[in-house]
Scaffold this active site. Structure first.
Site, PDB file in Angstrom:
ATOM      1  N   HIS A 107       0.833  -1.197   0.000  1.00  0.00           N
ATOM      2  CA  HIS A 107       0.000   0.000   0.000  1.00  0.00           C
ATOM      3  C   HIS A 107       0.874   1.256   0.000  1.00  0.00           C
ATOM      4  O   HIS A 107       0.598   2.214  -0.727  1.00  0.00           O
ATOM      5  CB  HIS A 107      -0.921   0.016   1.222  1.00  0.00           C
ATOM      6  CG  HIS A 107      -2.086  -0.902   1.127  1.00  0.00           C
ATOM      7  ND1 HIS A 107      -1.958  -2.269   1.176  1.00  0.00           N
ATOM      8  CD2 HIS A 107      -3.414  -0.646   0.996  1.00  0.00           C
ATOM      9  CE1 HIS A 107      -3.147  -2.815   1.080  1.00  0.00           C
ATOM     10  NE2 HIS A 107      -4.062  -1.863   0.962  1.00  0.00           N
ATOM     11  N   HIS A 149       1.492  -3.902   9.263  1.00  0.00           N
ATOM     12  CA  HIS A 149       2.907  -3.788   8.909  1.00  0.00           C
ATOM     13  C   HIS A 149       3.688  -3.174  10.059  1.00  0.00           C
ATOM     14  O   HIS A 149       3.127  -2.499  10.922  1.00  0.00           O
ATOM     15  CB  HIS A 149       3.086  -2.898   7.679  1.00  0.00           C
ATOM     16  CG  HIS A 149       2.555  -3.495   6.419  1.00  0.00           C
ATOM     17  ND1 HIS A 149       3.184  -4.511   5.755  1.00  0.00           N
ATOM     18  CD2 HIS A 149       1.450  -3.213   5.698  1.00  0.00           C
ATOM     19  CE1 HIS A 149       2.495  -4.834   4.690  1.00  0.00           C
ATOM     20  NE2 HIS A 149       1.420  -4.065   4.636  1.00  0.00           N
TER      21      HIS A 149
END
Length: 198
Positions: A107, A149
């Site tokens: 992303h 993440h």
């Protein structure tokens, strides 16, 4: 376990421990309530922050950008617009495999690629340019806030996005190549003209 670890090994292990610790502290949207049900252990704050962070993360997802690019390509009437959209689509090709892994953050990488691409190929006012950079940064941070993440994943995703943008720019498909690709994809390609037989 090494009895005599090197200074380099100690430094790397320390940095990884700091990365994991900071990432866990920043993942404030993990375990928020969704639909009245508790989804995890941590409950810090309201649903509004979690919903906004999820929406921000969604704006950096693969599918919306593919759909936007395909719709823009389909509705474009100019060869220049089609050239830009085809090259943007080509930039997304390797993200299909990248979205299945945690490292680097796809992303974040995609947000940097899209923002750099738009800044390079559109004439935008300064406030919009600032908003694009801010959006790219917030998309990466949203993945850390959601606990998807670590900070290092996000940082490497940003770096990969810059590299990916440079790659897309260096292998740019010109307008005639893009028109050929479009004619092949719509099956309206006539091929090279051959001399008529006597």
């Amino acid at each position: 376990m090494q009895l005599n670890p090197s200074l380099r090994g100690i430094a790397i292990n320390s940095l990884l421990a700091i990365d994991i610790s900071l990432s866990k502290r920043l993942s404030v949207c993990v375990g928020r309530q969704t639909g009245g049900k508790q989804t995890g252990e941590r409950q810090t704050g309201g649903n509004t922050l979690s919903s906004m962070v999820r929406l921000l993360a969604l704006s950096g997802h693969f599918l919306p950008w593919i759909l936007i690019s395909v719709i823009s390509l389909w509705s474009s009437n100019t060869a220049a617009g089609q050239e830009v959209m085809i090259n943007l689509l080509m930039g997304f090709l390797d993200y299909i495999a990248m979205d299945t892994y945690s490292f680097p953050a796809a992303h974040a990488s995609r947000a940097i690629l899209v923002s750099k691409f738009l800044l390079n190929h559109l004439v935008l006012a300064v406030p919009l340019r600032i908003l694009l950079y801010l959006w790219a940064l917030l998309v990466g941070v949203s993945r850390v806030l959601l606990g998807k993440h670590h900070l290092s994943d996000m940082g490497c995703g940003f770096a990969l996005g810059f590299l990916h943008f440079s790659l897309v720019e260096s292998v740019w498909l010109d307008a005639s190549t893009c028109q050929t690709l479009l004619s092949i994809s719509t099956m309206s390609w006539t091929g090279p003209s051959s001399p008529s037989a006597p």
